[in-house]
Enzyme design. Structure first.
Site, PDB file in Angstrom:
ATOM      1  N   LYS A 197     -25.716  16.074   1.875  1.00 41.61           N
ATOM      2  CA  LYS A 197     -26.370  14.764   1.872  1.00 41.61           C
ATOM      3  C   LYS A 197     -27.266  14.673   3.096  1.00 41.61           C
ATOM      4  O   LYS A 197     -26.814  14.776   4.230  1.00 41.61           O
ATOM      5  CB  LYS A 197     -25.330  13.653   1.902  1.00 41.61           C
ATOM      6  CG  LYS A 197     -25.957  12.273   1.984  1.00 41.61           C
ATOM      7  CD  LYS A 197     -24.938  11.167   1.861  1.00 41.61           C
ATOM      8  CE  LYS A 197     -25.607   9.823   2.027  1.00 41.61           C
ATOM      9  NZ  LYS A 197     -24.644   8.720   1.939  1.00 41.61           N
ATOM     10  N   LYS A 250     -28.096  15.598  -2.426  1.00 40.57           N
ATOM     11  CA  LYS A 250     -28.692  14.260  -2.423  1.00 40.57           C
ATOM     12  C   LYS A 250     -29.655  14.125  -1.260  1.00 40.57           C
ATOM     13  O   LYS A 250     -29.275  14.498  -0.152  1.00 40.57           O
ATOM     14  CB  LYS A 250     -27.561  13.244  -2.292  1.00 40.57           C
ATOM     15  CG  LYS A 250     -28.001  11.837  -2.071  1.00 40.57           C
ATOM     16  CD  LYS A 250     -26.820  10.964  -1.873  1.00 40.57           C
ATOM     17  CE  LYS A 250     -27.306   9.567  -1.623  1.00 40.57           C
ATOM     18  NZ  LYS A 250     -26.232   8.705  -1.226  1.00 40.57           N
TER      19      LYS A 250
HETATM   20  C1  PBG Z   1     -23.427   5.422   1.383  1.00 41.87           C
HETATM   21  C2  PBG Z   1     -24.480   5.849   0.425  1.00 41.87           C
HETATM   22  C3  PBG Z   1     -25.878   5.774   0.541  1.00 41.87           C
HETATM   23  C4  PBG Z   1     -26.389   6.177  -0.688  1.00 41.87           C
HETATM   24  C5  PBG Z   1     -25.309   6.504  -1.486  1.00 41.87           C
HETATM   25  N1  PBG Z   1     -24.144   6.315  -0.772  1.00 41.87           N
HETATM   26  C6  PBG Z   1     -26.750   5.269   1.602  1.00 41.87           C
HETATM   27  C7  PBG Z   1     -26.816   5.894   2.923  1.00 41.87           C
HETATM   28  O1  PBG Z   1     -26.249   6.948   3.189  1.00 41.87           O
HETATM   29  O2  PBG Z   1     -27.458   5.255   3.748  1.00 41.87           O
HETATM   30  C8  PBG Z   1     -27.853   6.208  -1.071  1.00 41.87           C
HETATM   31  C9  PBG Z   1     -28.116   6.167  -2.538  1.00 41.87           C
HETATM   32  C10 PBG Z   1     -29.501   5.827  -2.906  1.00 41.87           C
HETATM   33  O3  PBG Z   1     -30.410   5.736  -2.073  1.00 41.87           O
HETATM   34  O4  PBG Z   1     -29.722   5.632  -4.114  1.00 41.87           O
HETATM   35  N2  PBG Z   1     -23.230   6.195   2.480  1.00 41.87           N
END
Ligand code: PBG
Length: 326
Positions: A197, A250
């Site tokens: 991520k 992601k």
């Molecule tokens: C929580 C999380 C996030 C997303 C999914 N889970 C945001 C972040 O890390 O700030 C982003 C998903 C999206 O942008 O569609 N940690």
């Protein structure tokens, strides 16, 4: 005059010929639909930066889940917007927390729909970080956070979650969650780990939707540097060793090379999350008449599948399901 012997256009001439040689087929069974569940009654707040996406109270979330199931979408992914936030993110692991209540309600109404729950603290902490913050230094503390994540996952499994999906990027969280789930009797609950991520600007609209923007600093001390791909393979390796059942990359579109490399590095199921900013880009351009929404979405998602993801998380899921069934 020498004519080409190989003519690639021969199999492109008609739709049936193109269909016959098509390598990748997007299907509704690939899709996971994220839903933002908000505390309160009869809430249906539009998210400005994500046209067509709403914060929904539990009754509306159940209807949305029912419709997703009717359309053939196999799974939803739940994010919670609690009434109250605090420094210990108590709303995340409250047995009566928003995601726990929504999970029970959806599993009651549509038992065959797979319910995946996001395991993270950022929607529940007053400062918006994904873990416990040390006051003096502002550091997001890794090991203290692990205990809270593990409790969160177990409380979601207790509520009936079919899969838990940690998105926090703390080190060791898959192992911590696995061990807590096992000791609480949830040895059959799979973990879908956000293995790679990235610290991405494409999460901007999500943070509006989930009300989870960090109040200070950013997430670069725990999420990955967009410049790194080999490091993603290390993250995947660790999550697999720790017991992940599904791994995730992601965002999706700016990281298709990572999707491909992870696909080649592991035989576990691979998910890609086409995030809020990817949704917002296509929506905005098509609302301006600059892109044809349907063909742009189908092309983008087919690209994600072609890169190697068999599970695609997208806010377009219901629309795609309708387009694919026409
Ligand atoms: C929580 C999380 C996030 C997303 C999914 N889970 C945001 C972040 O890390 O700030 C982003 C998903 C999206 O942008 O569609 N940690």
């Amino acid at each position: 005059m020498a004519f080409p012997v190989q003519r690639m256009r021969r199999t492109r001439r008609t739709a049936p010929l193109r269909g016959l040689v098509r390598e990748t087929e997007l299907s509704v069974g690939d899709l996971v639909y994220p839903i933002f569940v908000a505390a309160g009654e009869d809430v249906r707040n539009p998210v400005d930066s994500m046209p067509g996406v709403f914060q929904l109270s539990i009754n509306h979330a159940v209807e949305e889940a029912r419709e997703a199931y009717r359309l053939g979408i196999p799974a939803v992914l739940l994010f919670g917007i609690p009434e109250q936030k605090d420094e210990a993110a108590t709303g995340a692991y409250d047995p009566e927390g928003i995601v726990q209540l929504a999970t029970r309600a959806i599993k009651d109404a549509v038992p065959e729909l797979v319910v995946i729950t996001d395991v993270c603290l950022c929607e529940y902490t007053s400062h918006g970080h994904c873990g416990v913050v040390e006051k003096e230094t502002g550091e997001v503390l890794n090991d203290v956070t692990l205990e809270l994540l593990a409790r969160t996952a177990a409380s979601q499994a207790e509520a009936g979650a079919d899969i838990v999906a940690p998105s926090d990027m703390m080190d060791g969280r898959v192992a911590a969650i696995r061990s807590e789930l096992d000791s609480e009797g949830f040895h059959n609950t799979p973990i879908m780990a956000y293995a790679a991520k990235y610290a991405s600007s494409f999460y901007g609209p999500f943070r509006e939707a989930a009300e989870s923007a960090p109040a200070f600093g950013d997430r670069r001390s725990y999420q990955m540097d967009p410049a790194n791909a080999r490091e993603a393979l290390l993250e995947v390796e660790l999550d697999v060793e720790e017991g992940a059942d599904i791994v995730m990359v992601k965002p999706a579109l700016p990281y298709l090379d990572v999707v491909r490399r992870v696909r080649e590095a592991t035989n576990l199921p691979l998910a890609a999350y086409s995030v809020s900013g990817e949704y917002a880009m296509i929506k905005a351009a098509s609302q301006n008449g600059w892109l044809d929404e349907r063909s742009a979405v189908l092309e983008a998602l087919t690209g994600i599948k072609r890169a190697g993801a068999e599970i695609i998380i997208t806010y377009f899921a219901p629309q795609v399901a309708r387009w694919l069934s026409e």
